[in-house]
Design a protein around this motif. Structure first.
Motif, mmCIF file in Angstrom:
data_model
loop_
_atom_site.group_PDB
_atom_site.id
_atom_site.type_symbol
_atom_site.label_atom_id
_atom_site.label_comp_id
_atom_site.label_asym_id
_atom_site.label_seq_id
_atom_site.Cartn_x
_atom_site.Cartn_y
_atom_site.Cartn_z
ATOM 1 N N ASP B 64 1.011 -1.312 0.245
ATOM 2 C CA ASP B 64 -0.042 0.069 -0.221
ATOM 3 C C ASP B 64 0.912 1.279 0.005
ATOM 4 O O ASP B 64 0.644 2.106 -0.856
ATOM 5 N N MET B 65 1.889 1.190 1.011
ATOM 6 C CA MET B 65 2.691 2.445 1.047
ATOM 7 C C MET B 65 3.498 2.780 -0.439
ATOM 8 O O MET B 65 3.540 3.967 -0.674
ATOM 9 N N LEU B 66 4.148 1.794 -0.804
ATOM 10 C CA LEU B 66 4.756 1.771 -1.868
ATOM 11 C C LEU B 66 3.894 2.298 -3.198
ATOM 12 O O LEU B 66 4.283 3.137 -3.885
ATOM 13 N N LEU B 67 2.722 1.863 -3.168
ATOM 14 C CA LEU B 67 1.793 2.104 -4.472
ATOM 15 C C LEU B 67 1.330 3.521 -4.400
ATOM 16 O O LEU B 67 1.181 4.293 -5.366
ATOM 17 N N VAL B 68 1.026 3.828 -3.026
ATOM 18 C CA VAL B 68 0.517 5.483 -2.927
ATOM 19 C C VAL B 68 1.484 6.585 -3.055
ATOM 20 O O VAL B 68 1.545 7.536 -3.703
ATOM 21 N N ARG B 69 2.769 5.895 -2.615
ATOM 22 C CA ARG B 69 4.035 6.716 -2.910
ATOM 23 C C ARG B 69 4.127 6.948 -4.578
ATOM 24 O O ARG B 69 4.642 8.129 -5.065
ATOM 25 N N ARG B 70 3.826 5.930 -5.061
ATOM 26 C CA ARG B 70 4.129 5.874 -6.721
ATOM 27 C C ARG B 70 2.965 7.095 -7.265
ATOM 28 O O ARG B 70 3.493 7.610 -8.215
ATOM 29 N N ILE B 71 1.814 6.805 -6.742
ATOM 30 C CA ILE B 71 0.739 7.703 -7.310
ATOM 31 C C ILE B 71 1.031 9.049 -6.989
ATOM 32 O O ILE B 71 1.101 10.021 -7.940
ATOM 33 N N ASP B 72 1.705 9.172 -5.889
ATOM 34 C CA ASP B 72 2.076 10.771 -5.580
ATOM 35 C C ASP B 72 3.325 11.283 -6.508
ATOM 36 O O ASP B 72 3.236 12.503 -6.892
ATOM 37 N N THR B 73 4.088 10.352 -6.636
ATOM 38 C CA THR B 73 5.299 10.657 -7.427
ATOM 39 C C THR B 73 4.791 11.032 -8.741
ATOM 40 O O THR B 73 5.014 11.922 -9.494
ATOM 41 N N GLU B 74 3.841 10.214 -9.342
ATOM 42 C CA GLU B 74 3.275 10.380 -11.061
ATOM 43 C C GLU B 74 2.565 11.706 -10.922
ATOM 44 O O GLU B 74 2.758 12.578 -11.787
ATOM 45 N N ALA B 75 1.991 12.122 -9.822
ATOM 46 C CA ALA B 75 0.994 13.010 -9.762
ATOM 47 C C ALA B 75 1.852 14.546 -9.755
ATOM 48 O O ALA B 75 1.764 15.502 -10.455
ATOM 49 N N ILE B 76 2.779 14.362 -9.186
ATOM 50 C CA ILE B 76 3.788 15.589 -9.216
ATOM 51 C C ILE B 76 4.546 15.888 -10.278
ATOM 52 O O ILE B 76 4.479 17.013 -10.997
ATOM 53 N N SER B 77 4.686 14.707 -11.042
ATOM 54 C CA SER B 77 5.291 14.771 -12.520
ATOM 55 C C SER B 77 4.276 15.309 -13.609
ATOM 56 O O SER B 77 4.509 16.085 -14.261
ATOM 57 N N LEU B 78 2.923 14.914 -13.113
ATOM 58 C CA LEU B 78 1.907 15.450 -14.148
ATOM 59 C C LEU B 78 1.609 16.918 -13.927
ATOM 60 O O LEU B 78 1.445 17.595 -14.735
ATOM 61 N N GLN B 79 1.893 17.328 -12.713
ATOM 62 C CA GLN B 79 1.864 18.606 -12.463
ATOM 63 C C GLN B 79 2.777 19.373 -13.132
ATOM 64 O O GLN B 79 2.677 20.511 -13.815
ATOM 65 N N ARG B 80 4.046 18.971 -13.059
ATOM 66 C CA ARG B 80 5.061 19.426 -13.724
ATOM 67 C C ARG B 80 4.941 19.703 -15.379
ATOM 68 O O ARG B 80 5.423 20.653 -16.074
ATOM 69 N N GLN B 81 4.269 18.875 -15.660
ATOM 70 C CA GLN B 81 4.100 18.734 -17.109
ATOM 71 C C GLN B 81 2.767 19.369 -17.766
ATOM 72 O O GLN B 81 2.448 19.389 -18.764
ATOM 73 N N GLY B 82 2.089 20.115 -16.843
ATOM 74 C CA GLY B 82 0.994 20.981 -16.920
ATOM 75 C C GLY B 82 -0.383 20.279 -17.028
ATOM 76 O O GLY B 82 -1.301 20.844 -17.337
ATOM 77 N N GLU B 83 -0.157 19.059 -16.547
ATOM 78 C CA GLU B 83 -1.537 18.080 -16.532
ATOM 79 C C GLU B 83 -2.307 18.402 -15.419
ATOM 80 O O GLU B 83 -3.455 18.140 -15.260
ATOM 81 N N LEU B 84 -1.496 18.715 -14.290
ATOM 82 C CA LEU B 84 -2.735 19.175 -13.164
ATOM 83 C C LEU B 84 -2.401 20.476 -12.704
ATOM 84 O O LEU B 84 -1.033 21.037 -12.921
ATOM 85 N N GLY B 85 -3.148 21.089 -12.078
ATOM 86 C CA GLY B 85 -2.983 22.464 -11.834
ATOM 87 C C GLY B 85 -2.104 22.591 -10.560
ATOM 88 O O GLY B 85 -1.366 23.473 -10.258
ATOM 89 N N ILE B 86 -2.338 21.626 -9.722
ATOM 90 C CA ILE B 86 -1.438 21.563 -8.447
ATOM 91 C C ILE B 86 -1.573 20.011 -7.785
ATOM 92 O O ILE B 86 -2.653 19.405 -8.330
ATOM 93 N N TRP B 87 -0.773 19.857 -6.825
ATOM 94 C CA TRP B 87 -0.877 18.713 -6.269
ATOM 95 C C TRP B 87 -0.352 18.971 -4.684
ATOM 96 O O TRP B 87 0.664 19.610 -4.578
ATOM 97 N N ALA B 88 -0.929 18.154 -3.659
ATOM 98 C CA ALA B 88 -0.554 18.181 -2.544
ATOM 99 C C ALA B 88 0.296 16.749 -2.229
ATOM 100 O O ALA B 88 -0.702 16.088 -2.074
ATOM 101 N N SER B 89 1.406 16.767 -2.047
ATOM 102 C CA SER B 89 2.289 15.643 -2.066
ATOM 103 C C SER B 89 1.975 15.012 -0.484
ATOM 104 O O SER B 89 1.899 15.667 0.459
ATOM 105 N N LEU B 90 1.830 13.666 -0.397
ATOM 106 C CA LEU B 90 1.873 12.990 0.972
ATOM 107 C C LEU B 90 3.332 12.405 1.146
ATOM 108 O O LEU B 90 3.219 11.536 2.278
#
Lengths: 327, 392
Positions: B64-90
């Motif tokens: 669980d922990m590893l997978l949610v960290r992956r979601i988090d990492t991907e989301a940060i990248s997606l924000q950097r690529q302009g796909e998300l407006g913002i992301w609050a990292s866990l």
């Protein structure tokens, strides 16, 4: 028909709501043993128990916030804010949470919460006890905002509000709590005028006088006085402040060609401004005069020895009515 | 003419001044920090929280922990690529979230902040729903009762009152004590403990003995403000003043977070009222993708907390005790890769809602004002004869 004070009519309406639906709860400061400072909830704790009539800690945000939680659990809380001027600590929960939850959840959440607020001045109170903050809530999408003006409407509108699946801000005219009226307590609410409709309180031909809450009585008295000048004033009790019943409003103005809006709240950026804009847009070619507004001033509510000057009374309302004939 | 006022009694002020200030960060009562797994991956015991989890469950927590960290990492990248407006990292808070969330029963109700991606994961919320919110496609929009997981709440602390009210509803439903008893849990941060709503919820929960657990992830930072700006005493000690127990748990220890939450929820379900859990953890990333933590905290602090990483210690423990081997870790890594690519795909293929969706779900039925505005705006869109108004 029974003769009841407006306060008692609300009490009877709440009693019906509690009887009809076990999910209905009453909560607020002093609503239980004391029966509310205006006795609106008198006897309800005794009859429905402390689980359903809850004397809460003294924190308005807490009242509304926990009511939201109870509603999420399937309850229908009716919250009392003791006085208009005490609602501000709860505004965040009302505006950011209560009003928006249905929208934020894409319709997955309904919050059938009623917030009762005794409002308006005229009782000689100290500050923060005489305000009219209704436009804070009419300006917030997601809320229904209503104001009752007499005992009969108090009885039905509180029941309609409780059964409404949207949050309702329910304004009660505190200086009219002890006004008496005829109420048919045996009648159901199914056939009653819907909660979002305005009502022509007195028919007239020359000018439309729009009002709600405590000023409905004042406007009716003004209309009767105006007859001496040969003027026929139509008084419309808006009842619903959000949404506005523009159908009834515009039908009346198209008939009379003149329109005055009266409320206790400050005129500046008040509900009258919204009504004036809509009437102008929709009745432009029927108007004989601009829509005029009568209300409180752009000042804090004054000390009570001055409130008779601040509150629109019969003379100030008639003055505005007169002015609509001067164009 | 003036009237003399009562004035303040200086004796009381002196009384306050004579009290020694508390020391944030020092566990005091309740036996100090609850820890069952050291940062080095050594299993320790705590008399109040005996725990004997099967190996499969511990591997599950790791996964669980590893997978949610992956979601988090991907989301940060997606924000950097302009796909998300913002992301609050866990990042760094995986143990606090997964440990506590896996301790819940299916029928317990959760009230999250906007950073509870790990808890959302455990409640079966599709990660794409979280992306929708941060992409600006919706405000969340899941059905709270279906997942027993409330909407993300952005205004700090508001949800603590909702959880408490919900718990009062549980009481009124007679769902406290006995089989099928329920409780609510609410997540919030160290900054939130300064909010009026949070303190009001403590009062309410206490005086009504509501079945609610207050799970505070003290990640040390409220954007740029350190814990010292919120409190002079350890946060968990606040609970005592409100009349219910508080404890501090190692928030980077998934086993301890699991154990303390399990016990607190059980106590709430049995009618023993609220518990305050302070999960002592660290926000390893920025507050959100718009934040720059180098402006207000030292890199050395982050380096120190990296040594306490919540995932690494479980991995070390699993390896040391032979409860998992290279094959398991490779499997989870591969699963994370797949999840990451699904998250990216879901985000990039997400379509914007049609313009008239603005008007949906304001009221049960559109009220007269909303209906009229919707109609006017639809007519306006239709007025574009070149077809730009299509797709409303």
């Amino acid at each position: 028909m029974t003769t009841l004070t407006l306060s008692r009519a609300l009490n009877e309406g709440l009693r019906k709501a509690l009887e009809n639906d076990p999910k209905v709860l009453i909560m607020g400061e002093d609503v239980g043993k004391l029966g509310g400072v205006f006795r609106v909830t008198d006897g309800l704790m005794k009859d429905f128990g402390e689980n359903r009539v809850i004397d809460t800690p003294l924190a308005e945000s807490g009242i509304v916030g926990t009511a939201i939680g109870l509603a999420l659990r399937g309850y229908r809380p009716v919250c009392e804010i003791q006085f208009d001027g005490f609602v501000y600590p709860a505004v965040d929960q009302i505006v950011s949470q209560l009003a928006k939850m249905r929208y934020r959840s894409l319709g997955n959440v309904a919050l059938p919460v009623v917030i009762r607020i005794p409002c308006g001045g005229g009782i000689g109170a100290v500050e923060h006890h005489s305000e009219s903050p209704e436009v804070l809530f009419t300006h917030t999408a997601g809320l229904r905002v209503v104001a009752c003006a007499d005992a009969a409407d108090a009885f039905t509108m509180i029941q309609q509000s409780v059964s409404c699946d949207d949050p309702v801000i329910f304004f009660e005219p505190k200086r009219r709590y002890w006004d008496k009226g005829e109420v048919d307590t045996a009648a159901g609410v199914a056939d009653a005028l819907p909660l979002d409709r305005a009502r022509v309180a007195l028919e007239g031909a020359d000018v439309t006088l729009l009002c709600y809450g405590p000023l409905v009585r004042t406007c009716l008295e003004s209309a009767i006085a105006a007859r001496e000048d040969g003027r026929s004033v139509e008084v419309v009790d808006l009842r619903s402040l959000s949404p506005l019943d523009t159908e009834v409003i515009t039908a009346s103005v198209r008939k009379t060609g003149r329109c005055v809006v009266a409320h206790e709240a400050p005129v500046y950026a008040g509900l009258g401004a919204e009504i004036a804009a809509r009437v102008t847009e929709q009745c432009f070619y029927c108007l004989e005069a601009p829509v005029l507004r009568v209300g409180g001033f752009h000042t804090p509510y004054p000390p009570s020895r001055l409130e008779e000057h601040y509150l629109p009374d019969l003379d100030r309302i008639l003055d505005a009515v007169d002015r609509t004939f001067g164009y | 003419m003036t009237v003399e006022s009562g004035g303040a009694t200086t004796a009381a002020l002196q009384d306050h001044a004579s009290q020694a200030p508390g020391t944030p960060g020092t566990p005091g009562e309740a036996g100090g920090l609850v820890q069952l797994l050291t940062p080095e991956g050594e299993r320790t015991d705590h008399p109040g929280y005996p725990l004997d989890l099967p190996a499969a469950d511990i591997r599950g927590l790791y996964r669980d922990m590893l997978l949610v960290r992956r979601i988090d990492t991907e989301a940060i990248s997606l924000q950097r690529q302009g796909e998300l407006g913002i992301w609050a990292s866990l990042l760094g808070q995986e143990a606090a979230q997964i440990g506590s969330a896996r301790a819940l029963a299916a029928h317990d109700m959760v009230f999250p902040t906007y950073r509870e991606h790990g808890v959302a994961w455990c409640r079966g919320i599709d990660p794409a729903k979280l992306l929708e919110l941060y992409r600006g496609v919706s405000h969340g929009g899941w059905a709270p009762e279906e997942h027993k997981f409330g909407l993300y709440t952005i205004v700090i602390g508001s949800q603590t009152l909702h959880a408490t009210g919900y718990a009062m509803g549980i009481q009124r439903d007679g769902a406290v004590g006995g089989d099928g008893a329920e409780a609510a849990i609410v997540y919030f941060g160290d900054g939130a403990t300064s909010q009026g709503d949070v303190n009001e919820s403590f009062v309410w929960a206490s005086v009504f003995n509501a079945p609610v657990v207050f799970f505070c992830q003290n990640n040390q930072w409220a954007i740029s403000e350190p814990l010292e700006r919120q409190s002079r005493i350890p946060l968990y000690q606040r609970a005592r003043g409100f009349g219910f127990p508080g404890l501090r748990v190692d928030g980077n220890d998934v086993l301890a977070c699991y154990a303390v939450t399990k016990k607190a929820m059980q106590a709430a379900r049995e009618g023993q009222g609220p518990t305050f859990i302070e999960a002592f953890t660290y926000r390893m990333g920025a507050h959100t993708t718009t934040d720059d933590p180098t402006r207000y905290r030292l890199a050395s602090e982050l380096e120190m907390w990296k040594l306490k990483d919540p995932i690494e210690r479980v991995r070390a423990y699993l390896v040391r005790t032979g409860q998992a081997g290279p094959e398991f870790f490779a499997e989870v890594d591969a699963e994370a890769d797949q999840l990451g690519s699904r998250v990216r795909e879901a985000c990039r293929t997400m379509s914007d809602p049609p313009p008239l969706a603005i008007f949906d779900n304001v009221y049960t039925e559109p009220d007269a004002i909303v209906a009229a505005e919707r109609e006017q705006f639809a007519a306006y869109l239709d007025s574009f004869v070149d077809g730009e108004g299509e797709g409303r």
